[in-house]
Design a protein around this motif. Structure first.
Motif, mmCIF file in Angstrom:
data_model
loop_
_atom_site.group_PDB
_atom_site.id
_atom_site.type_symbol
_atom_site.label_atom_id
_atom_site.label_comp_id
_atom_site.label_asym_id
_atom_site.label_seq_id
_atom_site.Cartn_x
_atom_site.Cartn_y
_atom_site.Cartn_z
ATOM 1 N N GLU A 168 0.828 -1.208 0.000
ATOM 2 C CA GLU A 168 0.000 0.000 0.000
ATOM 3 C C GLU A 168 0.863 1.259 0.000
ATOM 4 O O GLU A 168 0.532 2.245 -0.664
ATOM 5 C CB GLU A 168 -0.938 -0.015 1.200
ATOM 6 C CG GLU A 168 -1.977 1.077 1.164
ATOM 7 C CD GLU A 168 -2.992 0.918 2.277
ATOM 8 O OE1 GLU A 168 -2.775 1.517 3.356
ATOM 9 O OE2 GLU A 168 -3.982 0.196 2.079
ATOM 10 N N TRP A 187 1.915 1.718 -3.481
ATOM 11 C CA TRP A 187 0.750 2.132 -4.258
ATOM 12 C C TRP A 187 0.519 3.633 -4.100
ATOM 13 O O TRP A 187 0.258 4.341 -5.066
ATOM 14 C CB TRP A 187 -0.419 1.286 -3.783
ATOM 15 C CG TRP A 187 -1.813 1.690 -4.063
ATOM 16 C CD1 TRP A 187 -2.280 2.585 -4.976
ATOM 17 C CD2 TRP A 187 -2.966 1.172 -3.419
ATOM 18 N NE1 TRP A 187 -3.656 2.654 -4.924
ATOM 19 C CE2 TRP A 187 -4.094 1.786 -3.970
ATOM 20 C CE3 TRP A 187 -3.153 0.233 -2.407
ATOM 21 C CZ2 TRP A 187 -5.384 1.501 -3.561
ATOM 22 C CZ3 TRP A 187 -4.445 -0.049 -2.001
ATOM 23 C CH2 TRP A 187 -5.548 0.578 -2.578
ATOM 24 N N ARG A 207 -1.411 -1.889 -6.156
ATOM 25 C CA ARG A 207 -2.751 -2.126 -5.597
ATOM 26 C C ARG A 207 -3.136 -3.591 -5.760
ATOM 27 O O ARG A 207 -3.665 -4.213 -4.835
ATOM 28 C CB ARG A 207 -3.790 -1.222 -6.261
ATOM 29 C CG ARG A 207 -5.162 -1.322 -5.609
ATOM 30 C CD ARG A 207 -6.126 -0.312 -6.200
ATOM 31 N NE ARG A 207 -6.452 -0.626 -7.562
ATOM 32 C CZ ARG A 207 -7.561 -1.268 -7.933
ATOM 33 N NH1 ARG A 207 -8.458 -1.614 -7.039
ATOM 34 N NH2 ARG A 207 -7.791 -1.531 -9.199
#
Length: 167
Positions: free
Chosen positions: A72, A75, A87
């Motif tokens: 994350e 991302w 993701r």
């Protein structure tokens, strides 16, 4: 803080709600005062190869929730053209987290969603192995595990079922 009222909610330095409760290896909150596993620091910007290495280490330790947090960060901090890659990898880690917690429906769904996301990214970008991550192999692992999770319904051993991200 006891977490029972809005006024007592844990907050980060910016004032955003952020639970300070300890967590277990699968990211489940534990009671205040219980001993949990160390949390992943948030917002860490890593080189892509370091992201993959750290996520693999956490997956191998049976901590897919924590691996998801590493993906994350990539991302959110990486270039726009890589957002869907990271993701999708985060979704795979969350799928494994749900499967390890015994949530067969959620685990299978996220494993398939993540598999589709990384396959789509690889196809659109023409890069089946970005940063050494064998996306076709990882997507195949996710789809096979999704079928097993749906068929068995029991929690899976996250460390034993961790994907090999690099060939």
């Amino acid at each position: 803080m006891d977490g029972t009222s809005p006024e007592a909610r844990d907050r980060d330095s910016a004032g955003r709600a952020r639970s300070a409760r300890p967590r277990d290896g699968l990211g489940r909150p534990l009671p205040y005062g219980a001993e949990g596993v160390p949390r992943q620091p948030e917002g860490v910007v890593r080189a892509p190869a370091d992201t993959v290495a750290e996520a693999q280490r956490l997956l191998d330790e049976g901590k897919p929730f924590h691996a998801h947090e590493v993906f994350e960060d990539a991302w959110k901090s990486g270039p726009d053209e890589e957002r869907e890659l990271w993701r999708g990898l985060a979704q795979l880690a969350v799928g494994l987290t749900h499967a390890a917690r015994g949530n067969a429906t959620g685990g299978a769904r996220l494993l398939r969603r993540g598999a589709g996301a990384v396959e789509d990214w690889a196809r659109l970008r023409g890069r089946p192995e970005p940063y050494g991550v064998a996306l076709p192999s990882v997507a195949g692992w996710a789809r096979e595990l999704a079928v097993e999770v749906e068929g068995g319904g029991a929690a899976v051993d996250a460390a034993a079922r961790a994907p090999r991200l690099r060939g």
